[in-house]
Design an enzyme around this catalytic site. Structure first.
Site, PDB file in Angstrom:
ATOM      1  N   HIS A   1       0.800  -1.230   0.000  1.00 10.40           N
ATOM      2  CA  HIS A   1       0.000   0.000   0.000  1.00 10.40           C
ATOM      3  C   HIS A   1       0.824   1.268   0.000  1.00 10.40           C
ATOM      4  O   HIS A   1       0.261   2.354   0.145  1.00 10.40           O
ATOM      5  CB  HIS A   1      -0.926   0.044   1.220  1.00 10.40           C
ATOM      6  CG  HIS A   1      -2.013  -0.968   1.213  1.00 10.40           C
ATOM      7  ND1 HIS A   1      -3.263  -0.721   0.708  1.00 10.40           N
ATOM      8  CD2 HIS A   1      -2.034  -2.252   1.645  1.00 10.40           C
ATOM      9  CE1 HIS A   1      -4.014  -1.802   0.840  1.00 10.40           C
ATOM     10  NE2 HIS A   1      -3.290  -2.751   1.407  1.00 10.40           N
TER      11      HIS A   1
ATOM     12  N   LYS B   1      -8.140  14.011   4.805  1.00 10.57           N
ATOM     13  CA  LYS B   1      -7.306  12.806   4.747  1.00 10.57           C
ATOM     14  C   LYS B   1      -6.258  12.936   5.841  1.00 10.57           C
ATOM     15  O   LYS B   1      -6.152  13.993   6.467  1.00 10.57           O
ATOM     16  CB  LYS B   1      -6.623  12.686   3.383  1.00 10.57           C
ATOM     17  CG  LYS B   1      -5.927  13.988   2.925  1.00 10.57           C
ATOM     18  CD  LYS B   1      -5.258  13.853   1.572  1.00 10.57           C
ATOM     19  CE  LYS B   1      -6.197  13.977   0.395  1.00 10.57           C
ATOM     20  NZ  LYS B   1      -6.331  12.751  -0.374  1.00 10.57           N
ATOM     21  N   ARG B   2      -5.488  11.868   6.105  1.00 10.30           N
ATOM     22  CA  ARG B   2      -4.395  12.013   7.055  1.00 10.30           C
ATOM     23  C   ARG B   2      -3.514  13.193   6.670  1.00 10.30           C
ATOM     24  O   ARG B   2      -3.330  13.479   5.484  1.00 10.30           O
ATOM     25  CB  ARG B   2      -3.563  10.736   7.101  1.00 10.30           C
ATOM     26  CG  ARG B   2      -4.215   9.616   7.869  1.00 10.30           C
ATOM     27  CD  ARG B   2      -4.490  10.017   9.320  1.00 10.30           C
ATOM     28  NE  ARG B   2      -3.283  10.042  10.100  1.00 10.30           N
ATOM     29  CZ  ARG B   2      -2.927   9.100  10.970  1.00 10.30           C
ATOM     30  NH1 ARG B   2      -3.734   8.072  11.189  1.00 10.30           N
ATOM     31  NH2 ARG B   2      -1.811   9.190  11.643  1.00 10.30           N
TER      32      ARG B   2
ATOM     33  N   LYS C   1       1.082  14.439   1.099  1.00  8.64           N
ATOM     34  CA  LYS C   1      -0.267  14.760   0.631  1.00  8.64           C
ATOM     35  C   LYS C   1      -0.429  16.262   0.392  1.00  8.64           C
ATOM     36  O   LYS C   1      -1.413  16.708  -0.195  1.00  8.64           O
ATOM     37  CB  LYS C   1      -1.305  14.246   1.625  1.00  8.64           C
ATOM     38  CG  LYS C   1      -1.340  12.707   1.738  1.00  8.64           C
ATOM     39  CD  LYS C   1      -2.328  12.257   2.805  1.00  8.64           C
ATOM     40  CE  LYS C   1      -2.271  10.764   3.092  1.00  8.64           C
ATOM     41  NZ  LYS C   1      -2.976   9.946   2.102  1.00  8.64           N
TER      42      LYS C   1
ATOM     43  N   THR D   1      -8.469   6.673  -1.980  1.00  8.58           N
ATOM     44  CA  THR D   1      -9.828   6.170  -2.146  1.00  8.58           C
ATOM     45  C   THR D   1     -10.806   7.309  -1.868  1.00  8.58           C
ATOM     46  O   THR D   1     -11.925   7.301  -2.377  1.00  8.58           O
ATOM     47  CB  THR D   1     -10.112   4.996  -1.189  1.00  8.58           C
ATOM     48  OG1 THR D   1      -9.601   5.326   0.107  1.00  8.58           O
ATOM     49  CG2 THR D   1      -9.428   3.733  -1.675  1.00  8.58           C
TER      50      THR D   1
ATOM     51  N   LYS E   1     -14.484   8.627  -3.579  1.00  7.19           N
ATOM     52  CA  LYS E   1     -15.700   8.967  -2.824  1.00  7.19           C
ATOM     53  C   LYS E   1     -16.217  10.344  -3.234  1.00  7.19           C
ATOM     54  O   LYS E   1     -17.420  10.550  -3.402  1.00  7.19           O
ATOM     55  CB  LYS E   1     -15.411   8.922  -1.319  1.00  7.19           C
ATOM     56  CG  LYS E   1     -15.121   7.505  -0.819  1.00  7.19           C
ATOM     57  CD  LYS E   1     -14.445   7.462   0.556  1.00  7.19           C
ATOM     58  CE  LYS E   1     -13.845   6.070   0.773  1.00  7.19           C
ATOM     59  NZ  LYS E   1     -12.920   6.023   1.928  1.00  7.19           N
TER      60      LYS E   1
HETATM   61  C1  26W Z   1       4.153   0.650   9.873  1.00  5.84           C
HETATM   62  C2  26W Z   1       3.463   1.950   9.779  1.00  5.84           C
HETATM   63  C3  26W Z   1       2.503   2.002   8.666  1.00  5.84           C
HETATM   64  C4  26W Z   1       1.140   2.115   8.940  1.00  5.84           C
HETATM   65  C5  26W Z   1       0.234   2.158   7.899  1.00  5.84           C
HETATM   66  C6  26W Z   1       2.931   1.937   7.360  1.00  5.84           C
HETATM   67  C7  26W Z   1       2.022   1.965   6.334  1.00  5.84           C
HETATM   68  C8  26W Z   1       0.675   2.075   6.597  1.00  5.84           C
HETATM   69  C9  26W Z   1      -0.335   2.067   5.495  1.00  5.84           C
HETATM   70  C10 26W Z   1       0.137   1.165   4.368  1.00  5.84           C
HETATM   71  C11 26W Z   1      -0.647   3.432   5.010  1.00  5.84           C
HETATM   72  C12 26W Z   1      -1.895   3.457   4.173  1.00  5.84           C
HETATM   73  O1  26W Z   1      -2.998   3.488   4.690  1.00  5.84           O
HETATM   74  N1  26W Z   1      -1.751   3.512   2.849  1.00  5.84           N
HETATM   75  C13 26W Z   1      -2.854   3.889   1.975  1.00  5.84           C
HETATM   76  O2  26W Z   1      -3.537   2.734   1.527  1.00  5.84           O
HETATM   77  C14 26W Z   1      -4.689   3.102   0.775  1.00  5.84           C
HETATM   78  C15 26W Z   1      -5.435   1.839   0.442  1.00  5.84           C
HETATM   79  O3  26W Z   1      -4.729   1.092  -0.489  1.00  5.84           O
HETATM   80  C16 26W Z   1      -4.290   3.895  -0.455  1.00  5.84           C
HETATM   81  O4  26W Z   1      -5.455   4.315  -1.112  1.00  5.84           O
HETATM   82  C17 26W Z   1      -3.461   5.107  -0.071  1.00  5.84           C
HETATM   83  O5  26W Z   1      -2.979   5.763  -1.219  1.00  5.84           O
HETATM   84  C18 26W Z   1      -2.302   4.686   0.813  1.00  5.84           C
HETATM   85  O6  26W Z   1      -1.614   5.811   1.310  1.00  5.84           O
END
Ligand code: 26W
Length: 818
Positions: free
Chosen positions: A363, A554-555, A560, A662, A666
């Site tokens: 992701h 968003k975060r 971003k 995503t 929406k």
């Molecule tokens: C280990 C810390 C950590 C925590 C969460 C690393 C990475 C993450 C996630 C992978 C971050 C995340 O939510 N990524 C998002 O995933 C969405 C679903 O696929 C995408 O639409 C977003 O672009 C992406 O940032």
């Protein structure tokens, strides 16, 4: 089932007539909550309604399990550290088809349905996109009747609640379970021991893990009802309980209190969600959480498999295990351990099963988000698993050596162990090695995955990599969040889009229909009024519903680029001041989003947004022309109010950094136009809705790379643009922080000296594009025509389409046959 009492075991299936519903709610209030119409609090009513709704899902839930069992169907187990389901009640009532009836029943009982639904807890068991995607996927799995189960952690405390105090983010614990959770059913009969620590005993030739600690994982199930109850999926979350063995010593010594302290400590493993999105911290508790839920899930699915099937040989025919990002990657060594140490399979047999069972989604490409664990920490917590990882790596590198005998550096580069500096385990590489499919989440991201972070592995395993562009469930994100638009669409093209989103194509014919176009504008106006009321209540800031609602939610993260949005806001402010009598198109710029609690820059950006809002909103010279608001505590239930009210959707990440997005889907589905970069799924949205119906700007991925390679100098843009210089100078000189003029010095220095995400390089094009936005917004008919074409083009972004692709290309699943 063959039970002696089966004949006499009779029960009443709930029905959905108005009378039956009303009686159900009353019954639940009296016999479950223990109150009556005189004494019931609002929460009592809510719980009574929740239970009445839950009752109406139960039959189909049991039936789904029975059919899956009877038809001996393959199941997918979706392992995810995070699930962000949002509130359940309205969604469930809509899935059952009794939303209006329940509203009516409440009215008759003297309960205010809308007020009650707003009291329901919003389970925040995730950070952002990844957790929300998992929830959309469960909705689609259930709607498509695909045998499935989501596995995760029942965190006592989910994502923190965000308050804004004097412009700054303050985190507060989210005790979402404190009043009880009527949706979940505890299943203590499904409890598993999960062990940590200790050492490997190799004394008598074998290999035995002598564990040091244990904790019990207890299952809590929630039903995930599909559209029209096509089927009901299960979300099984694990909660930690101290094992009886915990500190038996202390008990025996009569040290009751100390024993209880130890009990608390061992239950910490499911206490709280890590609020970090895209940064990896490598803390021991996090590693324990990851192992805890993965071990319980694997023990549980192996138990189910062995109950129904004799031999592990068929495991890959009956079981697919999906790893949602690397957080559940320990499932790989854990399955090896269970197969080898417990079920006594040989190494090669076990590995051959694994590589047919696992699949993995990446992701993010951000370096700092790629999980790695220090070898010594890993070995201390999971000595047996470390050994398995080492053995896997040795097998892998040996095989590679025979395939690529002359490429010595390749072995170093793809090793599961990063030997540069302190030794660390590369979890993403482990996932690629064990999975028969590895996918990215948009076309661009999947391509970049194979040319950047996994370039070497893509050469070694060319057939493994694929793309599955993300999607969203139209049930929650259109039918539920935007009932007025849903109704308007139904009136022209019927209601089949809920199941088959490409039917929205038929709206193209209506885009320029004056009556439909006008009705569409009215719906948007209502939704904007609804949001304006909410924002006025929560922040005291009053927005003009006729102004253009420009939204970025968003975060908060540097990539971003909320700060780029803010630079536009500051420039617009200065331009209005310089030319007050010009015919400015009134704008309301709306932000929301949480920052990781340890992410200094992201928190500073939130503060700057609030400082800028404070100055602009209280400046009478721009009154009626510009407003800025930061809405606190962004979460699923707030998104459901904000997104339907947006005119403009900000999707402005540096090209090549947003894996998919995503939220972008929406917004477009709810009739907002997108201003965005050529990044993630924005690209595929543009392909579907037509680039003329979107505001695309900025450097593309290749140009970003070239700009950096050429020695990017952000200061040059600052020197060459009057507007940019003014905006940055005012931020730097304390115009927005008069009580502390140097507050943003570090932020400005980061922009001028490094600007890693190229805000300044994209600023000029972004501003010019915002001017085009204003120009189009002056033509409501044309703006709305384009918005309708956006809705019409969103068909392929249903998570049903995404899940069908996963089921066919990755999991090899067939739906239940009712
Ligand atoms: C280990 C810390 C950590 C925590 C969460 C690393 C990475 C993450 C996630 C992978 C971050 C995340 O939510 N990524 C998002 O995933 C969405 C679903 O696929 C995408 O639409 C977003 O672009 C992406 O940032």
């Amino acid at each position: 089932m063959n039970h002696p009492a089966e004949k006499s075991f009779e029960f009443d299936h709930p029905t959905n007539t108005a009378l039956a519903l009303r009686r159900s709610i009353a019954n639940r209030l009296v016999y479950m909550v223990g109150k009556d119409v005189q004494s019931a609090t609002q929460r009592d009513w809510l719980f009574a309604i929740l239970h009445a709704a839950r009752d109406r899902i139960m039959d189909r839930w049991r039936e789904t399990r029975q059919i899956t069992h009877a038809q001996d169907l393959k199941r997918v187990y979706y392992l995810s550290m995070e699930f962000l389901p949002g509130r359940i009640l309205s969604n469930a009532l809509m899935a059952i088809g009794i939303l209006d009836e329940t509203r009516a029943a409440c009215a008759q009982l003297g309960a205010d349905f809308d007020k009650l639904t707003d009291m329901e807890a919003d389970p925040g068991l995730g950070n952002g996109g990844l957790g929300r995607l998992a929830a959309c996927f469960l909705d689609s799995l259930a709607t498509l009747g695909l045998p499935s189960m989501g596995y995760g952690i029942r965190f006592d405390y989910g994502m923190f609640a965000q308050r804004i105090v004097q412009g700054q983010q303050v985190e507060e614990p989210d005790g979402w379970l404190e009043a009880g959770n009527p949706w979940e059913i505890m299943r203590p009969e499904f409890s598993y021991k999960v062990c940590f620590g200790g050492r490997l005993d190799t004394s008598n030739g074998g290999l035995q893990w002598i564990e040091a600690e244990e904790v019990i994982a207890v299952a809590y199930d929630s039903a995930v009802p599909g559209h029209e109850l096509a089927s009901v999926a299960t979300l099984r979350l694990w909660s930690a309980r101290a094992s009886r063995a915990i500190n038996l010593d202390a008990f025996n010594r009569g040290d009751y209190i100390r024993a209880m302290e130890a009990k608390n400590a061992s239950e910490n493993v499911s206490r709280v969600l890590y609020p970090d999105d895209s940064t990896e911290h490598g803390r021991e508790l996090r590693l324990r959480q990851e192992y805890f839920f993965v071990s319980a899930s694997l023990q549980d699915l192996l138990r189910r498999f062995l109950r129904d099937h004799g031999s592990l040989e068929q495991l890959p025919e009956m079981v697919a295990i999906h790893i949602n990002d690397t957080h559940p990657a320990l499932a790989i060594p854990e399955l090896m351990r269970l197969l080898i140490d417990v079920h006594r399979l040989g190494w090669d047999k076990a590995w051959s099963l694994c590589t047919r069972i696992f699949s993995y989604t990446n992701h993010t490409l951000l370096q700092e988000a790629l999980e790695t664990w220090p070898v010594d920490l890993f070995g201390r917590v999971l000595p047996r698993h470390l050994r398995i990882v080492f053995d896997l790596n040795a097998h892998f590198l040996a095989e590679l050596h025979t395939r690529f005998p002359h490429d010595h550096d390749l072995l170093r580069r793809v090793s599961l162990i990063d030997e540069n500096g302190s030794r660390r385990i590369r979890m993403a590489y482990l996932c690629v090695l064990a999975s028969h499919r590895v996918n990215g989440v948009s076309a661009l991201h999947s391509e970049l995955m194979t040319t950047t972070i996994f370039a070497d592995l893509a050469r070694v395993f060319p057939d493994r990599f694929c793309n599955k562009t993300n999607g969203i469930t139209p049930r929650r994100w259109l039918a539920q969040a935007n009932p007025s638009l849903a109704e308007l669409i139904d009136s022209r093209i019927g209601n089949g889009w809920r199941r088959n989103l490409v039917e929205l194509e038929a709206l193209r014919a209506w885009a320029a229909d004056p009556e439909f176009n006008n009705a569409f504008q009215l719906v948007k106006a209502q939704n904007k009024q609804r949001l304006a009321d909410r924002i006025a209540r929560e922040t005291g800031i009053v927005l003009d519903p006729d102004s253009l609602f420009d939204v970025q939610v968003k975060r908060v993260h540097e990539y971003k680029r909320q700060l780029l949005n803010l630079l536009h806001v500051v420039t617009r402010y200065h331009r209005i001041l310089a030319n007050p009598s010009a015919n400015w198109m009134p704008r309301s710029v709306i932000f929301a989003g949480k920052a990781a609690s340890a992410y200094y820059m992201a928190k500073k950006i939130i503060r700057l947004i609030n400082d800028v809002a404070q100055v602009i909103n209280s400046d009478p010279r721009v009154d009626g022309k510009l407003k800025v608001v930061f809405v606190p505590n962004y979460r699923v239930s707030l998104a459901e109010v904000i997104i339907p009210a947006a005119d403009l959707s900000e999707q402005i990440s540096t090209a090549g950094t947003e894996a998919s997005g995503t939220g972008n889907m929406k917004f477009a589905l709810n009739g907002a136009l997108t201003i965005g970069t050529w990044d993630g799924a924005n690209i595929e949205i543009a392909e579907q809705v037509g680039p003329d119906n979107m505001f695309i700007f900025g450097l593309r991925t290749q140009e970003v790379a070239a700009t950096r390679a050429a020695g990017y100098r952000p200061r040059q843009h600052y020197e060459e643009s009057y507007d940019l210089r003014l905006a940055i100078d005012r931020i730097a000189d304390g115009s927005f922080s008069p009580t502390e003029p140097q507050r943003y010095h570090d932020l400005v220095a980061a922009l001028l000296d490094s600007d890693h995400y190229l805000l300044l390089a994209d600023y000029g094009d972004y501003l010019a594009t915002q001017d085009r936005v204003d120009a189009l917004y002056r033509r409501p008919f044309e703006w709305t025509r384009q918005a309708i074409l956006n809705v019409a083009g969103m068909g392929i972004f249903s998570s049903d389409r995404t899940i069908r692709e996963y089921a066919e290309d990755i999991w090899q699943l067939r739906p239940i046959n009712r």
